[in-house]
Design a protein around this motif. Structure first.
Motif, PDB file in Angstrom:
ATOM      1  N   ALA A  98       0.981  -1.127   0.039  1.00 14.48           N
ATOM      2  CA  ALA A  98      -0.218   0.072  -0.091  1.00 14.48           C
ATOM      3  C   ALA A  98       0.921   1.337   0.177  1.00 14.48           C
ATOM      4  CB  ALA A  98      -0.838   0.011   1.101  1.00 14.48           C
ATOM      5  N   THR A  99       0.443   2.269  -0.815  1.00 13.19           N
ATOM      6  CA  THR A  99       1.470   3.558  -0.949  1.00 13.19           C
ATOM      7  C   THR A  99       1.048   4.508   0.005  1.00 13.19           C
ATOM      8  OG1 THR A  99       1.497   3.019  -3.277  1.00 13.19           O
ATOM      9  CG2 THR A  99       2.388   5.024  -2.629  1.00 13.19           C
ATOM     10  N   MET A 100       1.915   5.148   0.727  1.00 17.60           N
ATOM     11  CA  MET A 100       1.647   6.380   1.483  1.00 17.60           C
ATOM     12  C   MET A 100       1.885   7.533   0.539  1.00 17.60           C
ATOM     13  SD  MET A 100       3.224   5.326   5.249  1.00 17.60           S
ATOM     14  CE  MET A 100       4.991   5.131   4.344  1.00 17.60           C
ATOM     15  N   VAL A 101       0.967   7.977   0.226  1.00 17.23           N
ATOM     16  CA  VAL A 101       0.871   9.355  -0.923  1.00 17.23           C
ATOM     17  C   VAL A 101       1.444  10.285  -0.144  1.00 17.23           C
ATOM     18  CG1 VAL A 101      -0.389  10.874  -2.391  1.00 17.23           C
ATOM     19  CG2 VAL A 101      -1.273   8.350  -2.053  1.00 17.23           C
ATOM     20  N   ASN A 102       2.370  10.969  -0.810  1.00 15.80           N
ATOM     21  CA  ASN A 102       3.352  12.028  -0.368  1.00 15.80           C
ATOM     22  C   ASN A 102       4.044  11.634   1.038  1.00 15.80           C
ATOM     23  OD1 ASN A 102       4.694  14.442   0.494  1.00 15.80           O
ATOM     24  ND2 ASN A 102       2.848  15.757   0.279  1.00 15.80           N
ATOM     25  N   SER A 103       4.859  10.815   0.827  1.00 19.14           N
ATOM     26  CA  SER A 103       5.404  10.069   2.166  1.00 19.14           C
ATOM     27  C   SER A 103       6.256  10.937   2.953  1.00 19.14           C
ATOM     28  CB  SER A 103       6.601   9.166   1.668  1.00 19.14           C
ATOM     29  OG  SER A 103       7.502   9.592   0.814  1.00 19.14           O
ATOM     30  N   THR A 104       6.751  12.250   2.388  1.00 21.33           N
ATOM     31  CA  THR A 104       7.394  13.120   3.128  1.00 21.33           C
ATOM     32  C   THR A 104       6.374  14.008   4.188  1.00 21.33           C
ATOM     33  OG1 THR A 104       8.358  13.551   1.259  1.00 21.33           O
ATOM     34  CG2 THR A 104       9.054  15.066   3.184  1.00 21.33           C
TER      35      THR A 104
ATOM     36  N   TYR B 233       4.759  14.611   9.770  1.00 21.60           N
ATOM     37  CA  TYR B 233       3.374  14.993  10.348  1.00 21.60           C
ATOM     38  C   TYR B 233       3.267  15.435  11.569  1.00 21.60           C
ATOM     39  CZ  TYR B 233      -1.782  15.485  10.161  1.00 21.60           C
ATOM     40  OH  TYR B 233      -3.100  15.642  10.248  1.00 21.60           O
ATOM     41  N   GLY B 234       2.769  16.490  11.906  1.00 22.95           N
ATOM     42  CA  GLY B 234       2.814  17.245  13.386  1.00 22.95           C
ATOM     43  C   GLY B 234       4.039  17.836  13.686  1.00 22.95           C
ATOM     44  N   THR B 235       4.882  18.075  12.716  1.00 26.17           N
ATOM     45  CA  THR B 235       6.158  19.157  12.942  1.00 26.17           C
ATOM     46  C   THR B 235       5.725  20.393  12.509  1.00 26.17           C
ATOM     47  OG1 THR B 235       7.138  18.387  10.859  1.00 26.17           O
ATOM     48  CG2 THR B 235       7.826  17.339  12.879  1.00 26.17           C
ATOM     49  N   ALA B 236       6.324  21.443  12.396  1.00 25.32           N
ATOM     50  CA  ALA B 236       5.857  22.711  12.203  1.00 25.32           C
ATOM     51  C   ALA B 236       5.271  22.834  10.815  1.00 25.32           C
ATOM     52  CB  ALA B 236       6.947  23.657  12.197  1.00 25.32           C
ATOM     53  N   ASP B 237       4.198  23.396  10.693  1.00 24.49           N
ATOM     54  CA  ASP B 237       3.470  23.578   9.473  1.00 24.49           C
ATOM     55  C   ASP B 237       3.210  22.138   8.689  1.00 24.49           C
ATOM     56  OD1 ASP B 237       3.673  26.309  10.066  1.00 24.49           O
ATOM     57  OD2 ASP B 237       5.488  26.388   8.847  1.00 24.49           O
ATOM     58  N   VAL B 238       3.056  20.964   9.460  1.00 25.20           N
ATOM     59  CA  VAL B 238       2.785  20.016   8.307  1.00 25.20           C
ATOM     60  C   VAL B 238       1.626  19.588   9.113  1.00 25.20           C
ATOM     61  CG1 VAL B 238       3.555  17.669   7.433  1.00 25.20           C
ATOM     62  CG2 VAL B 238       5.288  19.540   7.718  1.00 25.20           C
ATOM     63  N   GLY B 239       0.195  19.281   8.218  1.00 25.64           N
ATOM     64  CA  GLY B 239      -0.622  18.732   8.781  1.00 25.64           C
ATOM     65  C   GLY B 239      -1.838  18.557   7.678  1.00 25.64           C
ATOM     66  N   GLY B 240      -3.070  18.464   8.067  1.00 25.43           N
ATOM     67  CA  GLY B 240      -4.011  17.957   7.112  1.00 25.43           C
ATOM     68  C   GLY B 240      -4.446  16.457   7.024  1.00 25.43           C
ATOM     69  N   THR B 241      -4.945  15.847   5.912  1.00 25.26           N
ATOM     70  CA  THR B 241      -5.549  14.822   5.776  1.00 25.26           C
ATOM     71  C   THR B 241      -4.291  14.010   5.045  1.00 25.26           C
ATOM     72  OG1 THR B 241      -6.265  15.123   3.530  1.00 25.26           O
ATOM     73  CG2 THR B 241      -8.060  15.213   5.451  1.00 25.26           C
ATOM     74  N   LEU B 242      -4.031  12.740   5.486  1.00 25.12           N
ATOM     75  CA  LEU B 242      -3.335  11.884   4.959  1.00 25.12           C
ATOM     76  C   LEU B 242      -3.874  10.833   3.895  1.00 25.12           C
ATOM     77  CD1 LEU B 242      -0.892  10.857   7.759  1.00 25.12           C
ATOM     78  CD2 LEU B 242      -0.191  12.437   6.041  1.00 25.12           C
ATOM     79  N   LYS B 243      -3.210  10.207   2.914  1.00 20.26           N
ATOM     80  CA  LYS B 243      -3.973   9.524   1.995  1.00 20.26           C
ATOM     81  C   LYS B 243      -3.061   8.173   1.517  1.00 20.26           C
ATOM     82  CE  LYS B 243      -5.985   9.270  -2.686  1.00 20.26           C
ATOM     83  NZ  LYS B 243      -6.045   9.977  -4.061  1.00 20.26           N
ATOM     84  N   MET B 244      -3.392   7.041   1.664  1.00 17.95           N
ATOM     85  CA  MET B 244      -2.918   6.067   1.211  1.00 17.95           C
ATOM     86  C   MET B 244      -3.724   5.267  -0.212  1.00 17.95           C
ATOM     87  SD  MET B 244      -3.580   3.751   4.622  1.00 17.95           S
ATOM     88  CE  MET B 244      -3.381   2.114   4.019  1.00 17.95           C
ATOM     89  N   THR B 245      -3.106   4.554  -0.792  1.00 15.31           N
ATOM     90  CA  THR B 245      -3.705   3.720  -2.054  1.00 15.31           C
ATOM     91  C   THR B 245      -3.237   2.311  -2.043  1.00 15.31           C
ATOM     92  OG1 THR B 245      -1.792   4.485  -3.486  1.00 15.31           O
ATOM     93  CG2 THR B 245      -4.044   5.850  -3.337  1.00 15.31           C
ATOM     94  N   TRP B 246      -3.893   1.362  -2.687  1.00 16.68           N
ATOM     95  CA  TRP B 246      -3.391   0.190  -3.039  1.00 16.68           C
ATOM     96  C   TRP B 246      -4.151  -0.609  -3.987  1.00 16.68           C
ATOM     97  CZ3 TRP B 246      -6.801   1.894   0.773  1.00 16.68           C
ATOM     98  CH2 TRP B 246      -7.981   1.197   0.967  1.00 16.68           C
ATOM     99  N   ASN B 247      -3.557  -1.724  -4.532  1.00 13.64           N
ATOM    100  CA  ASN B 247      -4.105  -2.465  -5.675  1.00 13.64           C
ATOM    101  C   ASN B 247      -5.080  -3.404  -4.950  1.00 13.64           C
ATOM    102  OD1 ASN B 247      -4.660  -4.476  -7.392  1.00 13.64           O
ATOM    103  ND2 ASN B 247      -2.307  -4.960  -7.993  1.00 13.64           N
ATOM    104  N   THR B 248      -6.394  -3.068  -5.426  1.00 12.20           N
ATOM    105  CA  THR B 248      -7.484  -3.778  -4.821  1.00 12.20           C
ATOM    106  C   THR B 248      -7.565  -5.227  -4.818  1.00 12.20           C
ATOM    107  OG1 THR B 248      -8.699  -3.424  -6.530  1.00 12.20           O
ATOM    108  CG2 THR B 248      -9.170  -1.987  -4.858  1.00 12.20           C
TER     109      THR B 248
END
Length: 786
Positions: A135-141, A146-161
Motif C-alpha cells: 500500500a502506498t503512503m501518498v506524499n510520504s514526506t 506529520y505534526g512538525t511545524a506547518d505539516v498537517g491536514g489529511t493523509l492518503k494511502m492507496t493500494w491495488n484492490t
C-alpha cells in the motif's frame, strides 16, 4: 531388492531418488518422476511476498476437493488457514515472519492431521519488495514529518484492490517494538495489533483520514505499518489476506506534546538515545571500511551492494543522504554484533562523510537487511534497523536539528584501511586472466577447478563444451558451480539456445521472475536480468556471470584474506605472476608461450566425480560429463590462430580486434568462426581491464578538520586532493593554507605564512577509534581579534 527401493510415491519423500522413479527436483528433465511427484512436491504461485505476510498464493498442479480443509504450515511452526477456490485449486495465506529467504512450507488438506505436501515460500524484506505489492503512503514526506511545524491536514494511502479479495476492508495499525536487554537472550522483537483507523470501508483502493494523537497510550508506539484486510475477520486477526504499507515512523499519531513543540519533544528523545548508545557495546571497530571511490564501491560486488534508498541507476532519490548520488551497503553483517556498513558518494565519485555533511553515510547498529539466523534482534530484517538506527535519525536529524548527537555514534567510516579485492576472469573460447594478471587460453573440453581455497573452503568449478561439435576445434564455458562450505551449492549455466542464464540452488532451478535478490543458505544471489547473475559469499568472495553473445563471462572477486590460499585455473593469488600456472600436482608451467604445456596445466585441474558440484539432469550431461573422464582426452583444440589472408573472416578480424587483448578476439573469430563472439570477447577483455583499474588501490589521508575559528574548502581526502583552510574574520592563520594529500598518505603544505611553529598531528575521531591523521600541518593560531 529392499522394500525401500521399490517405493514409488513422493508422499513424504520429496528430494529422494528411488530405483523405480525419483522425487528429486532433477526428475522432470530426466523424465523419471514418480507419478505423484507434482501432487506432493509442490510449486506455488506467486512464490514470494512481503515478510509482513498476508499474500494469497495458489498451490500449483495439486488436486484438492471442495471439502478439503487446508492448513499451511510455515517453518514447521506457524500455521495459517487456506481455502479451496471455485476451480478446486488450493490456496495458502503467507504469515508475518521475522526472517527473509526461503521458508519450508507443508500443506495439509485434512485440517492439520497430516501435512503431506511440501514446498517453499520466499519471504522478502519490505524495502526490496516491488511497489505494486505494498500500500502506498501518498506524499510520504508528509507522513514522515506529520505534526512538525506547518505539516498537517489529511493523509492518503492507496493500494491495488486485487491484493485483498473482499468487498469491504478494515484499516488497522500494527506496531513493532523490541523488548529485553540488548544483546541478551531475552532480547525480542514483536509486531502487535494496536487499533483500527476505520472499519467496514469499501475496498476502493484508496483511504484518506485526518490523523489525531492516539488514545489509550498507543501514541508511545513510534514504529509500525498499516494493514488493509477483509472486514469479516475480527480486529487484529493474524495472518489473513492483507496488504501492508511500508514500515514507517508513526509521526501522525504521536502525542499532543509532539504537535505542540516537535523539536523539543524530539531533542528529549535524541538525548535519551544518546545516553542509551553510551551504554551499548561499540560495534564500529568490527565493521568493514568503505571503498574510497564510487568506482571501487560499484566494482566490489562480492562485499557491497546498492542501497535501495539511494541508487544512481534509479535516479539517485537519496532522501536520507542529500548531496549523495549513490550509496552501497556492506552485504554481510558484522560477525559479533550483526552491524551494517553504508557508504555514500557524490557526483564526483568521492565519499560523503558525516563529518562534512548531513548527507554522509552512516554505519548501522543493526544491518538493514537483517542477517542469518534472523528471528531475534538485532538480526530482524528492517525492523531492528528502524529501532536502533532510523528512529534516532528522525529524533536527532529530521524532527530536530541535533544531528551532531547522531553522528557522534554513527560516524562515516573513511577508507584508509579499505583493501580492494583481486579479480580474475574467464571469457570467450575460454581465455583466462588470473588474479595476478597472467593471461592465457585453454580450450579443454570437460569440467575443471577454476578456484579452490582450502583455507576459506571455497570451490568454483567451470564446465566447457565445444563451440560446435562438428567443425570447430575450440570450446566455451557453459556452466559454473560454486560453494563455500557449508553453503548451498549455486550453479549458473547457459539455458538451451544459449540466450539466457539459469541459476540452480542445490540442483533445483531458481526463478527470478518475481524477486531479483535471494537470501539463501550461506550465500546471496542477485539476478536483475536473465543475462546477469552475481553470487555473494560470507567470506566476501563474489562471482559475477554475464551472458555475452552466447558465452558466459565469469569474473571472480576475492578479498585480501584469500591471499596465498588459492589454486586452480585462475591462479595463485599472491601478487607473483610467475607461479600462477601451477598444475594440480604442484609442478609449474615453465614456458607460458608453449600452448601444449599450458593445455596440460589446464587438463590437470579436471575435477573428479566425488568433488563435482554440477547438476546432471539430462542424459546428454550424464553421458558427456558424468559417465566419462572429466577431461576429454580425445578433444584436441586448435592451439594457434591460423593467419590466412584468403580467410573470408580475415578483414572482420582486423577491423574488430585491435589493441591489447586482440589475440583473444582474433582466436574467437578465426578459430571460433564467429565475429559476434570475437566482439563479445573484446568487450569482456576491456571491461575486465576497466574493473582492474576501478579496483586499484586509492591512497587516502583521512578526514581533515577545519581550524578552530576557521573554515575549510574541499571535502575530498584521497591522493592529489587539495583542502584549503581559512580563518574567520579577525583571526590569523599560522601555517599553510593549502594541504595536498600525497601518495605516501602524508600531506604537503604550501607555506603561506612565515611563522615557524612545531608540526603537530591532529587527533580526530573516526569509526576505528582514535587514529592519527596523515594531514601534517603547522599549528593554527587562534589569536584573539586585534
Amino acid at each position: 531388492t529392499s522394500s525401500h527401493t521399490l517405493i514409488s510415491t513422493c508422499e513424504g519423500n520429496c528430494g529422494v531418488k528411488f530405483d523405480l522413479c525419483s522425487c528429486h527436483s532433477t526428475c522432470m528433465s530426466l523424465e523419471y518422476c514418480c507419478t505423484d511427484y507434482k501432487e506432493y512436491c509442490v510449486e506455488v504461485f506467486p512464490y514470494s511476498g512481503s515478510i509482513l505476510g498476508g499474500t494469497d498464493f495458489i498451490v500449483l498442479k495439486a488436486s484438492f476437493n471442495k471439502s478439503s480443509e487446508i492448513i499451511c504450515r510455515f517453518n514447521h511452526n506457524i500455521n495459517t488457514v487456506g481455502y479451496v477456490d471455485e476451480n478446486s485449486r488450493g490456496h495458502c495465506i503467507s504469515p508475518l515472519l521475522y526472517e527473509t529467504g526461503w521458508v519450508p512450507l507443508h500443506i495439509s488438506s485434512d485440517n492439520g492431521t497430516t501435512f503431506s505436501r511440501v514446498g517453499a515460500w520466499l519471504s522478502v524484506h519490505t524495502g526490496k519488495l516491488a511497489a505494486q505489492f505494498k500500500a502506498t503512503m501518498v506524499n510520504s514526506t508528509k507522513w514522515q514529518y506529520y505534526g512538525t511545524a506547518d505539516v498537517g491536514g489529511t493523509l492518503k494511502m492507496t493500494w491495488n484492490t486485487s491484493l485483498v479479495s473482499a468487498e469491504r476492508v478494515n484499516i488497522e495499525l500494527w506496531g513493532y517494538s523490541e523488548t529485553g536487554k540488548p544483546y541478551s537472550d531475552n532480547w525480542q522483537g514483536e509486531w502487535e495489533y494496536l487499533y483500527s483507523l476505520a472499519k467496514d470501508q469499501p475496498n476502493s483502493g484508496s483511504f484518506s483520514f485526518l490523523p489525531k494523537p492516539a488514545e489509550n497510550g498507543f501514541s508511545s508506539w513510534e514504529l509500525g505499518s498499516l494493514r488493509i484486510s477483509p472486514s469479516n475477520y475480527p480486529d487484529g486477526m493474524w495472518n489473513v489476506q492483507a496488504v501492508w504499507t511500508e514500515d514507517h515512523a508513526l509521526a501522525w499519531h504521536l502525542e499532543e506534546k509532539f504537535r505542540q513543540n516537535s523539536t523539543v519533544w524530539a531533542l528529549e528523545k535524541c538525548l535519551a538515545w544518546d545516553q542509551l548508545e553510551n551504554q551499548l557495546p561499540n560495534f564500529l571497530s568490527e565493521i568493514i571500511d568503505c571503498p574510497c571511490t564510487l568506482a571501487q564501491a560499484r566494482a566490489d560486488t562480492g562485499r557491497f551492494h546498492t542501497d535501495y534508498g539511494c541508487d544512481i541507476e534509479k535516479g539517485s532519490v537519496c532522501t536520507y543522504h542529500p548531496g549523495s548520488v549513490h550509496c552501497v551497503r556492506a552485504i554481510q553483517a558484522s560477525p559479533r554484533y550483526a552491524a551494517g556498513q553504508q557508504c555514500c558518494y557524490d557526483s564526483t565519485g568521492a565519499q560523503v562523510l558525516t563529518a562534512d555533511s548531513i548527507g554522509g553515510s552512516t554505519p548501522d547498529r543493526a544491518h538493514d537487511w537483517g542477517s542469518p539466523p534472523y528471528k531475534k534482534p538485532p538480526r530482524i530484517p528492517g525492523e531492528s534497523h528502524w529501532v536502533y538506527d532510523v528512529l534516532s535519525f528522525y529524533y536527532c536529524c529530521l524532527w530536530s536539528d541535533n544531528c551532531n548527537y547522531y553522528f557522534k555514534h554513527r560516524p562515516s567510516s573513511d577508507c584508509r584501511s579499505y583493501q580492494s579485492p583481486s579479480s580474475a576472469v574467464v571469457f570467450g573460447d575460454p581465455h583466462f586472466i588470473t588474479f595476478d594478471g597472467v593471461s592465457y587460453s585453454f580450450n579443454g573440453n570437460g569440467e575443471y577447478t577454476l578456484v579452490t581455497s582450502a583455507k576459506k573452503r571455497l570451490t568454483i568449478q567451470g564446465r566447457t563444451e565445444p563451440v560446435n561439435r562438428t567443425t570447430i576445434k575450440a570450446t566455451k564455458l557453459t556452466a559454473v558451480a560454486m560453494k563455500e562450505t557449508p553453503s548451498d551449492v549455486i550453479e549458473v549455466r547457459l539455458v538451451s539456445g544459449h540466450n539466457g542464464l539459469e541459476v540452480l540452488q542445490n540442483q533445483k532451478t531458481l526463478s527470478f521472475s518475481e524477486q531479483s535478490w535471494m537470501d539463501l543458505h550461506g550465500v546471496f544471489v542477485f539476478s536483475p536480468a536473465s543475462t546477469n547473475v552475481t553470487v555473494m559469499f560470507p567470506s566476501g568472495a563474489g562471482v559475477e556471470v554475464r551472458l555475452r553473445e552466447g558465452t558466459m563471462t565469469t569474473t571472480v572477486l576475492l578479498p585480501e584474506e584469500f591471499k596465498d590460499s588459492t589454486l586452480g585455473l585462475l591462479g595463485k593469488m599472491n601478487g607473483d605472476a610467475k607461479d600462477d600456472l601451477t598444475l594440480s600436482n604442484g609442478q609449474l608451467v615453465l614456458n607460458l608461450t608453449n600452448p601444449e604445456e599450458v593445455f596440460s596445466f589446464g587438463a590437470s585441474w579436471a575435477i573428479s566425480n566425488n568433488s563435482a558440484l554440477f547438476t546432471y539432469d539430462s542424459n546428454y550431461l550424464l553421458d558427456t560429463y558424468y559417465y566419462v573422464p572429466r577431461h576429454d582426452h580425445t578433444f584436441v583444440p586448435v592451439f594457434s590462430v591460423p593467419e590466412s589472408p584468403d580467410d573470408p573472416l580475415a578483414n572482420q578480424a582486423s577491423e574488430i580486434c585491435s589493441g591489447e587483448g586482440s589475440q583473444f578476439c582474433r582466436y574467437d573469430i578465426l578459430v571460433g568462426r564467429s565475429p559476434s563472439m570475437g566482439n563479445a570477447t573484446k568487450v569482456s577483455f576491456q571491461s575486465h581491464i576497466s574493473l582492474v583499474e576501478d579496483l586499484k588501490r586509492v591512497i587516502s589521508c583521512g578526514w581533515l578538520s577545519p581550524p578552530k575559528n576557521g573554515k575549510k574548502k574541499g571535502t575530498t581526502y584521497v591522493q592529489g586532493a587539495k583542502v584549503q583552510l581559512s580563518c574567520d574574520d579577525g583571526y590569523t592563520l599560522k601555517g599553510s593554507a593549502e594541504r595536498i594529500c600525497q601518495e605516501n598518505g602524508h600531506v604537503e603544505m604550501h607555506k603561506t605564512s612565515n611563522h615557524s611553529h612545531d608540526i603537530f598531528t591532529q587527533i580526530f575521531y573516526v569509526s576505528k577509534n582514535y587514529f592519527t591523521s596523515n594531514w601534517k600541518y603547522k599549528e593554527f593560531s587562534n589569536a584573539t581579534p586585534p
